[in-house]
Design a protein around this motif. Structure first.
Motif, PDB file in Angstrom:
ATOM      1  N   VAL A   1      58.627 -20.237  22.136  1.00 60.28           N
ATOM      2  CA  VAL A   1      58.928 -20.009  23.553  1.00 60.28           C
ATOM      3  C   VAL A   1      57.783 -20.595  24.368  1.00 60.28           C
ATOM      4  O   VAL A   1      56.669 -20.044  24.370  1.00 60.28           O
ATOM      5  CB  VAL A   1      59.124 -18.521  23.843  1.00 60.28           C
ATOM      6  CG1 VAL A   1      59.400 -18.293  25.330  1.00 60.28           C
ATOM      7  CG2 VAL A   1      60.261 -17.949  22.999  1.00 60.28           C
TER       8      VAL A   1
ATOM      9  N   SER B   1      61.066 -19.590  31.999  1.00 62.86           N
ATOM     10  CA  SER B   1      62.226 -20.469  31.858  1.00 62.86           C
ATOM     11  C   SER B   1      62.436 -20.826  30.399  1.00 62.86           C
ATOM     12  O   SER B   1      61.475 -21.052  29.655  1.00 62.86           O
ATOM     13  CB  SER B   1      62.036 -21.754  32.686  1.00 62.86           C
ATOM     14  OG  SER B   1      63.108 -22.654  32.465  1.00 62.86           O
ATOM     15  N   SER B   2      63.714 -20.849  29.986  1.00 61.70           N
ATOM     16  CA  SER B   2      64.055 -21.215  28.608  1.00 61.70           C
ATOM     17  C   SER B   2      64.095 -22.726  28.406  1.00 61.70           C
ATOM     18  O   SER B   2      64.294 -23.201  27.275  1.00 61.70           O
ATOM     19  CB  SER B   2      65.415 -20.626  28.239  1.00 61.70           C
ATOM     20  OG  SER B   2      66.427 -21.116  29.111  1.00 61.70           O
TER      21      SER B   2
ATOM     22  N   ASP C   1      61.607 -23.923  25.763  1.00 61.44           N
ATOM     23  CA  ASP C   1      61.709 -23.487  24.367  1.00 61.44           C
ATOM     24  C   ASP C   1      61.936 -24.702  23.475  1.00 61.44           C
ATOM     25  O   ASP C   1      62.661 -25.638  23.840  1.00 61.44           O
ATOM     26  CB  ASP C   1      62.872 -22.507  24.202  1.00 61.44           C
ATOM     27  CG  ASP C   1      62.642 -21.216  24.965  1.00 61.44           C
ATOM     28  OD1 ASP C   1      61.536 -21.039  25.521  1.00 61.44           O
ATOM     29  OD2 ASP C   1      63.582 -20.396  25.024  1.00 61.44           O
TER      30      ASP C   1
END
Length: 290
Positions: free
Chosen positions: A45, A50-51, A54
């Motif tokens: 991560v 915010s993803s 990732d």
């Protein structure tokens, strides 16, 4: 019931430099033969907000899987710094170790990771641009968070219940719409009947009140007046009688007082006459001596 159960995960190189590979020793148990392989993944991560940052560090297919307890070592590369915001390199982040069967995830293990410099001076006053050679990672392996999911394996019997069971008796139950309409009709009829009953009661009360007004006429008023006058006369007679008695008592008292005054006056006159006669005798005697 899950066909594969995760028994344990051990991190072999911890703590380690930030750019070192991740090494996990994974132990799991398989309860029945599987037709396909297990897919293991490690995700880093890159940002807590915010993803998009990732990144999947590595994935591994393990199979065929024998029944019983199995163990293997899973290695994954370090994260790509270009995909991590500069402000998110240092500090606390998360890594996710997951396993799927036939593209269906059934277990996930999350770890917190703390990235910091290997000396206190740089931690107290970090440089504007991170020096990766001096950064070390520390995975908090003692506090993992394990999440399990129910999935379908090789047989239909192993599939989780996605829909409620069939209910044949539901077809024999009356339609809710029909029942709801009937209930509304009954409620309306009850309301109409209640309103009619209330109107009849109001009419009866009006008639009773009207009859009461007819029976009470001028005669009744006169009778009341006569009764009130008679009562007043009696009161006046009683009051006049009491007044006469009081007057007679006062007159008697006055006469007695006058008699007493007269008696007192009589006694005084007699006493005065006696005193005068004695005084005259003494005077005469005195005169006679001379």
């Amino acid at each position: 019931m899950s066909v594969v159960s995760l028994l344990g995960v051990k991190i072999l190189n911890n703590p380690a430099p930030f750019d070192a590979k991740y090494q996990f020793e994974i132990t799991f148990e398989c309860l029945e033969p599987l037709q396909k392989d297990l897919e293991w993944k490690l995700t880093y991560v890159g940002s807590a907000t915010s993803s998009e940052h990732d990144q999947e560090l590595d994935s591994l297919l393990v199979g065929p899987i024998p029944v019983g307890v199995n163990k293997f070592i899973f290695e994954a590369d370090s994260p790509d710094l270009k995909r991590i915001p500069t402000s998110e390199i240092l500090g606390v982040t998360v890594i996710l170790l997951s396993c799927s069967y036939d593209d269906r995830e059934f277990v996930r293990v999350g770890y917190y990771v703390n990235n910091e410099y290997d000396n206190e001076e740089m931690n107290d006053d970090p440089p504007a641009k991170p020096v990766i050679e001096k950064v070390r990672r520390n995975v908090l392996a003692e506090k993992p968070r394990v999440t399990r999911f129910a999935i379908k394996w090789d047989t239909e019997d192993s599939a989780p219940a996605e829909f409620p069971p069939e209910q044949p008796e539901a077809d024999t139950v009356e339609d809710d719409g029909t029942t709801y309409g009937a209930e509304e009709a009954e409620l309306e009829a009850a309301e109409v009947e209640a309103e009619a009953t209330e109107a009849v009661k109001q009419d009866g009360e009006d008639e009773e009140m009207g009859g009461a007004e007819d029976t009470s006429g001028p005669a009744a008023v006169k009778a009341d007046d006569q009764e009130s006058d008679a009562g007043s006369e009696d009161l006046e007679a009683e009051s006049s009688g009491s007044e006469d008695e009081e007057i007679e008592e006062e007159e008697g008292e006055n006469e007695g007082n006058e008699d007493m005054e007269m008696d007192e006056d009589g006694e005084t006159a007699a006493q005065t006459a006696g005193k005068e006669s004695s005084m005259q005798g003494q005077h005469q005697g005195e005169v006679m001596v001379h």
